[in-house]
Write an enzyme that holds these catalytic residues in place. Structure first.
Site, mmCIF file in Angstrom:
data_model
loop_
_atom_site.group_PDB
_atom_site.id
_atom_site.type_symbol
_atom_site.label_atom_id
_atom_site.label_comp_id
_atom_site.label_asym_id
_atom_site.label_seq_id
_atom_site.Cartn_x
_atom_site.Cartn_y
_atom_site.Cartn_z
ATOM 1 C CG ASP A 28 -2.062 0.947 1.138
ATOM 2 O OD1 ASP A 28 -2.276 1.516 0.052
ATOM 3 O OD2 ASP A 28 -2.749 1.135 2.152
ATOM 4 C CG ASN A 79 -7.572 -2.399 -5.877
ATOM 5 O OD1 ASN A 79 -6.616 -3.162 -5.731
ATOM 6 N ND2 ASN A 79 -7.890 -1.493 -4.961
ATOM 7 N NE ARG A 97 -8.060 0.421 5.039
ATOM 8 C CZ ARG A 97 -7.774 1.704 5.219
ATOM 9 N NH1 ARG A 97 -7.888 2.241 6.416
ATOM 10 N NH2 ARG A 97 -7.368 2.455 4.220
HETATM 11 C C1 FPP Z 1 -2.088 0.144 -3.277
HETATM 12 O O1 FPP Z 1 -1.573 1.456 -3.176
HETATM 13 C C2 FPP Z 1 -1.503 -0.526 -4.421
HETATM 14 C C3 FPP Z 1 -2.198 -1.103 -5.437
HETATM 15 C C4 FPP Z 1 -3.670 -1.153 -5.505
HETATM 16 C C5 FPP Z 1 -1.508 -1.708 -6.581
HETATM 17 C C6 FPP Z 1 -0.346 -2.583 -6.220
HETATM 18 C C7 FPP Z 1 0.472 -2.751 -7.421
HETATM 19 C C8 FPP Z 1 1.820 -2.697 -7.472
HETATM 20 C C9 FPP Z 1 2.701 -2.598 -6.290
HETATM 21 C C10 FPP Z 1 2.527 -2.723 -8.739
HETATM 22 C C11 FPP Z 1 2.523 -3.946 -9.556
HETATM 23 C C12 FPP Z 1 2.676 -5.242 -8.875
HETATM 24 C C13 FPP Z 1 3.118 -6.329 -9.516
HETATM 25 C C14 FPP Z 1 3.107 -7.654 -8.864
HETATM 26 C C15 FPP Z 1 3.628 -6.254 -10.883
HETATM 27 P P1 FPP Z 1 -2.580 2.671 -3.349
HETATM 28 O O2 FPP Z 1 -2.682 2.981 -4.783
HETATM 29 O O3 FPP Z 1 -3.894 2.344 -2.696
HETATM 30 O O4 FPP Z 1 -1.845 3.813 -2.574
HETATM 31 P P2 FPP Z 1 -2.518 4.967 -1.729
HETATM 32 O O5 FPP Z 1 -3.240 4.311 -0.574
HETATM 33 O O6 FPP Z 1 -1.354 5.785 -1.268
HETATM 34 O O7 FPP Z 1 -3.446 5.703 -2.640
#
Ligand code: FPP
Length: 238
Positions: free
Chosen positions: A16, A64, A190
């Site tokens: 995250d 998502n 969480r």
């Molecule tokens: C949550 O951070 C992250 C995600 C929903 C995407 C996770 C994806 C990656 C780490 C990149 C690709 C992974 C692979 C395996 C190739 P957020 O966007 O919710 O962050 P925020 O809470 O700061 O908005």
């Protein structure tokens, strides 16, 4: 050889903080996701030295899809690019890759790449990397219940055999051990529908580091703290 109990065999990570990392740099959210993808590689590479045999990462949840169309499309493109670019080196590094989650809603081109990478690395004996994509714990449990009900209906399963040993065979994770440690980055405390059944006795670490800053050194520090924990699995120490 007996596994060292101070080292987690299976670590699961809720990656995250990509969006906030990008925002701090006045860049679009996808910039953070790209930086986050680079960290995945570094963390996979760190696993053998740290004694981690299974690593599971939460890449995209069933919730998502509620993000903007631009972000969802950008993430799907990133997953495809990641698999195309990294497949060969993951294979050469003896990593076995698996995907969990419901593939039905994913585009066929992505599913083909996922199937191809699973097949390509199926005989590998090093780190077991599991990528959760369109994954939700409740969704997984309900899909499992549906498959189990189907088996009962066909006469393949006697309802009296349903117990906490037989049920997990219907989960996406049926070949994996339960996680010993679940890490969530970015300061949120969480679990967001991640590995609900499997994490019943997991230890949790909620750390402030944003995922794109989660280096192999930070990972090693978290694992060192895990080594100091006293896991009881509901029992009383004798
Ligand atoms: C949550 O951070 C992250 C995600 C929903 C995407 C996770 C994806 C990656 C780490 C990149 C690709 C992974 C692979 C395996 C190739 P957020 O966007 O919710 O962050 P925020 O809470 O700061 O908005």
């Amino acid at each position: 050889m007996t596994a060292d109990p101070r080292k987690p065999r299976h670590v699961a990570i809720i990656m995250d903080g990509n969006g906030r990392w990008a925002q701090l740099r006045a860049r679009p959210r996808l910039f953070g996701h790209h930086a986050g993808a680079k960290r995945v590689k570094e963390i996979v590479r760190a696993c053998p030295d740290l004694g981690v045999k299974y690593l599971t990462v939460f890449a995209f949840s069933t919730e998502n899809w509620k993000r903007t169309q631009t972000e969802v499309a950008g993430l799907m493109k990133l997953f495809k690019r990641y698999i195309r670019r990294e497949a060969q080196s993951l294979h050469e590094e003896n990593v076995r890759v698996r995907f969990i989650g419901d593939r039905v809603r994913l585009e066929p081109a992505l599913v083909d790449l996922m199937d191809g990478l699973e097949l390509m690395t199926a005989e590998n004996s090093g780190t077991n990397l599991t990528i959760a994509l369109n994954y939700g714990g409740r969704d997984e449990v309900t899909r499992a219940a549906r498959r189990l009900a189907h088996d009962v209906k066909l006469g393949n399963l006697d309802p009296r055999e349903i117990c906490d040993e037989t049920f997990p065979r219907y989960l996406d994770t049926y070949v994996l051990p339960d996680p010993d440690l679940v890490i969530r980055t970015s300061g949120e405390a969480r679990i967001s529908n991640f590995l609900l059944w499997q994490s019943a006795y997991a230890e949790y670490e909620f750390i402030d580091t944003l995922w794109p800053d989660f280096s192999a050194d930070v990972f090693a520090d978290v694992l060192a703290r895990y080594g100091l924990r006293d896991r009881r699995f509901g029992a009383v120490p004798v």
